[in-house]
Design a protein around this motif. Structure first.
Motif, PDB file in Angstrom:
ATOM      1  N   ALA A  83      51.052  59.371  55.197  1.00 29.04           N
ATOM      2  CA  ALA A  83      50.138  59.850  53.948  1.00 29.04           C
ATOM      3  C   ALA A  83      49.757  61.286  54.026  1.00 29.04           C
ATOM      4  N   LYS A  84      49.478  61.722  55.375  1.00 23.62           N
ATOM      5  CA  LYS A  84      49.142  63.030  55.563  1.00 23.62           C
ATOM      6  C   LYS A  84      50.183  63.920  55.535  1.00 23.62           C
ATOM      7  N   LEU A  85      51.215  63.599  56.156  1.00 29.51           N
ATOM      8  CA  LEU A  85      52.328  64.475  56.032  1.00 29.51           C
ATOM      9  C   LEU A  85      52.779  64.703  54.688  1.00 29.51           C
ATOM     10  N   THR A  86      52.922  63.446  53.839  1.00 30.11           N
ATOM     11  CA  THR A  86      53.290  63.667  52.477  1.00 30.11           C
ATOM     12  C   THR A  86      52.535  64.478  51.734  1.00 30.11           C
ATOM     13  N   TYR A  87      51.120  64.322  52.014  1.00 31.99           N
ATOM     14  CA  TYR A  87      49.998  65.195  51.210  1.00 31.99           C
ATOM     15  C   TYR A  87      50.278  66.524  51.288  1.00 31.99           C
ATOM     16  N   ASP A  88      50.481  66.968  52.821  1.00 28.70           N
ATOM     17  CA  ASP A  88      50.613  68.297  52.995  1.00 28.70           C
ATOM     18  C   ASP A  88      51.966  69.025  52.371  1.00 28.70           C
ATOM     19  N   ILE A  89      53.094  68.008  52.257  1.00 23.15           N
ATOM     20  CA  ILE A  89      54.301  68.485  51.336  1.00 23.15           C
ATOM     21  C   ILE A  89      54.004  68.889  50.104  1.00 23.15           C
ATOM     22  N   LEU A  90      53.233  67.917  49.519  1.00 22.99           N
ATOM     23  CA  LEU A  90      53.153  67.828  48.157  1.00 22.99           C
ATOM     24  C   LEU A  90      52.228  69.160  47.624  1.00 22.99           C
ATOM     25  N   VAL A  91      51.079  69.400  48.720  1.00 25.57           N
ATOM     26  CA  VAL A  91      50.262  70.761  48.341  1.00 25.57           C
ATOM     27  C   VAL A  91      51.238  72.078  48.518  1.00 25.57           C
ATOM     28  N   GLN A  92      52.252  72.150  49.294  1.00 23.08           N
ATOM     29  CA  GLN A  92      52.980  73.076  49.491  1.00 23.08           C
ATOM     30  C   GLN A  92      53.930  73.277  48.425  1.00 23.08           C
ATOM     31  N   TYR A  93      54.270  72.260  47.825  1.00 15.53           N
ATOM     32  CA  TYR A  93      55.365  72.221  46.621  1.00 15.53           C
ATOM     33  C   TYR A  93      54.330  72.720  45.396  1.00 15.53           C
ATOM     34  N   LYS A  94      53.162  72.058  45.216  1.00 18.49           N
ATOM     35  CA  LYS A  94      52.191  72.315  44.137  1.00 18.49           C
ATOM     36  C   LYS A  94      51.929  74.081  44.346  1.00 18.49           C
ATOM     37  N   ALA A  95      51.641  74.521  45.154  1.00 21.27           N
ATOM     38  CA  ALA A  95      51.508  75.959  45.261  1.00 21.27           C
ATOM     39  C   ALA A  95      52.619  76.793  44.822  1.00 21.27           C
ATOM     40  N   ALA A  96      53.760  76.365  45.246  1.00 20.99           N
ATOM     41  CA  ALA A  96      55.044  77.088  44.910  1.00 20.99           C
ATOM     42  C   ALA A  96      55.198  77.067  43.293  1.00 20.99           C
ATOM     43  N   THR A 105      62.524  76.577  46.651  1.00 19.75           N
ATOM     44  CA  THR A 105      62.119  77.744  47.491  1.00 19.75           C
ATOM     45  C   THR A 105      61.365  77.263  48.699  1.00 19.75           C
ATOM     46  N   VAL A 106      60.722  76.163  48.803  1.00 18.22           N
ATOM     47  CA  VAL A 106      60.076  75.513  49.724  1.00 18.22           C
ATOM     48  C   VAL A 106      60.893  74.867  50.805  1.00 18.22           C
ATOM     49  N   SER A 107      60.681  75.171  52.093  1.00 16.91           N
ATOM     50  CA  SER A 107      61.834  74.384  53.046  1.00 16.91           C
ATOM     51  C   SER A 107      60.918  73.980  54.270  1.00 16.91           C
ATOM     52  N   PHE A 108      61.201  73.073  54.969  1.00 18.62           N
ATOM     53  CA  PHE A 108      60.712  72.358  55.984  1.00 18.62           C
ATOM     54  C   PHE A 108      61.389  72.028  57.272  1.00 18.62           C
ATOM     55  N   ASP A 109      60.741  71.997  58.217  1.00 17.50           N
ATOM     56  CA  ASP A 109      61.552  72.150  59.435  1.00 17.50           C
ATOM     57  C   ASP A 109      61.818  71.003  60.284  1.00 17.50           C
ATOM     58  N   THR A 110      61.091  69.937  60.008  1.00 15.55           N
ATOM     59  CA  THR A 110      61.307  68.641  60.776  1.00 15.55           C
ATOM     60  C   THR A 110      62.200  67.650  60.003  1.00 15.55           C
ATOM     61  N   LYS A 111      62.793  66.649  60.456  1.00 14.11           N
ATOM     62  CA  LYS A 111      63.582  65.907  59.758  1.00 14.11           C
ATOM     63  C   LYS A 111      62.707  64.926  58.981  1.00 14.11           C
ATOM     64  N   ASP A 112      61.423  64.484  59.526  1.00 17.17           N
ATOM     65  CA  ASP A 112      60.475  63.736  58.789  1.00 17.17           C
ATOM     66  C   ASP A 112      59.978  64.342  57.506  1.00 17.17           C
ATOM     67  N   GLU A 113      59.790  65.716  57.575  1.00 21.41           N
ATOM     68  CA  GLU A 113      59.252  66.372  56.407  1.00 21.41           C
ATOM     69  C   GLU A 113      60.252  66.556  55.401  1.00 21.41           C
ATOM     70  N   GLN A 114      61.646  66.705  55.873  1.00 22.43           N
ATOM     71  CA  GLN A 114      62.991  66.861  55.034  1.00 22.43           C
ATOM     72  C   GLN A 114      63.238  65.383  54.366  1.00 22.43           C
ATOM     73  N   LYS A 115      62.932  64.473  55.104  1.00 19.14           N
ATOM     74  CA  LYS A 115      62.956  63.236  54.250  1.00 19.14           C
ATOM     75  C   LYS A 115      62.151  62.739  53.415  1.00 19.14           C
ATOM     76  N   ILE A 116      60.897  63.125  53.528  1.00 20.14           N
ATOM     77  CA  ILE A 116      59.715  62.711  52.511  1.00 20.14           C
ATOM     78  C   ILE A 116      59.909  63.674  51.397  1.00 20.14           C
ATOM     79  N   ALA A 117      60.271  64.835  51.560  1.00 18.80           N
ATOM     80  CA  ALA A 117      60.512  65.887  50.511  1.00 18.80           C
ATOM     81  C   ALA A 117      61.879  65.518  49.700  1.00 18.80           C
ATOM     82  N   HIS A 118      62.888  65.039  50.274  1.00 21.05           N
ATOM     83  CA  HIS A 118      64.076  64.496  49.562  1.00 21.05           C
ATOM     84  C   HIS A 118      63.793  63.331  48.970  1.00 21.05           C
ATOM     85  N   GLU A 119      62.918  62.289  49.192  1.00 23.92           N
ATOM     86  CA  GLU A 119      62.452  61.195  48.660  1.00 23.92           C
ATOM     87  C   GLU A 119      61.589  61.395  47.224  1.00 23.92           C
ATOM     88  N   LEU A 120      61.184  62.702  47.336  1.00 24.85           N
ATOM     89  CA  LEU A 120      60.440  63.260  46.073  1.00 24.85           C
ATOM     90  C   LEU A 120      61.124  63.177  44.829  1.00 24.85           C
TER      91      LEU A 120
END
Length: 291
Positions: A83-96, A105-120
């Motif tokens: 949930a915390k990782l998802t929230y952090d990703i959402l905040v970054q997307y919101k800012a962009a 234009t927003v990129s993520f380094d870890t596989k966990d971040e990339q998986k959550i970002a993709h599933e949005l």
């Protein structure tokens, strides 16, 4: 992000058609013609692009804000790392998005971040191919409009394809392959825009093709680049993947060179591959499997 643009109707119509897609193919008018009226009164492909971008960004921002409301409390007060990782990703997307930038234009380094970002499944995170529809004289090298698009998308990691729709229509009316090739040569093109579009779309979606050949027909099968032989066999039927034993493989270049399957075999060019074989674009496959 401010109020709705004058392109809202166009944007909403566009949205309805891409919700379930894997990529966006955005056709932009890049030609002058007094007989073809533009809805905004003049030709400006960058403006047209930005109208669609704006509508997609608005929709993504709506999605992000809704998701933030659902996970914010859990992320800030609980011990749920996802949930915390998802929230952090959402905040970054919101800012962009609030800055008028697309999610891609927003990129993520870890596989966990990339998986959550993709599933949005954000609309503006999808890869995009810009197709510049030009006049016949600009079919080979483009024009000032194409250059303006190229400059506008230089930071998007997006591909641009130049196509002259009128030229493509003329090509489609020709009956034989020889006539089409002669026409292409006359206008300075090596292959039609349709062929180039198909190749670009496959590349955009990370897709390749292998072939199967039998007595009655030859079939082309689409798979994701990097798939192994059993996965590709499963494209034909799940039983092929479950009972996979081996694959007999002929390289397309070898088939063209020797002219037939028998000649390829005689030359010792047919490979026998196991479960770890990574299928290559253009492979001609024959699968052996247990039922």
């Amino acid at each position: 992000m401010k109020g709705a643009s004058k392109g809202e109707g166009l944007g909403n119509k566009f949205l309805a058609n891409i919700r379930e897609t894997d990529a966006i193919l955005h056709v932009l008018r890049c030609f002058d013609d007094e007989n073809v009226t533009h809805v905004d009164g003049n030709v400006n492909p960058v403006r047209d692009k930005e109208i669609i971008d704006y509508e997609l960004q608005l929709k993504d921002l709506e999605t992000i804000e809704s998701r933030i409301q659902k996970v914010q409390k859990q992320a800030q007060t609980g011990g749920d790392k996802t949930a915390k990782l998802t929230y952090d990703i959402l905040v970054q997307y919101k800012a962009a998005l609030e800055q008028g930038k697309s999610a891609r234009t927003v990129s993520f380094d870890t596989k966990d971040e990339q998986k959550i970002a993709h599933e949005l499944f954000l609309l503006t995170s999808k890869p995009v191919l810009y197709v510049c529809n030009v006049d016949e004289a600009s079919a080979v090298n483009g024009n000032k409009y194409v250059e303006s698009v190229r400059e506008a998308v230089k930071d998007e990691d997006a591909e641009i394809l130049i196509v002259a729709a009128k030229t493509e229509a003329d090509i489609a009316e020709l009956e034989t392959y020889e006539d089409r090739q002669m026409f292409l040569a006359e206008v300075g093109l090596e292959e039609s825009g349709v062929a180039r579009l198909i190749k670009s779309a496959y590349k955009l979606l990370n897709l390749e093709t292998y072939f199967t050949a039998g007595v009655q027909e030859v079939r082309a099968w689409t798979y994701e680049k990097g798939w192994k032989a059993p996965q590709c066999a499963g494209v034909i039927h799940t039983d092929f993947e479950k009972g996979f034993i081996r694959a007999e493989v002929i390289k397309f270049a070898d088939f063209i060179h020797y002219g037939s399957e028998a000649a390829v075999k005689e030359a010792g060019k047919m490979g026998v591959e196991g479960k770890e074989y990574i299928v290559q674009d253009g492979d001609i496959m024959h699968f052996r499997f247990n039922v």
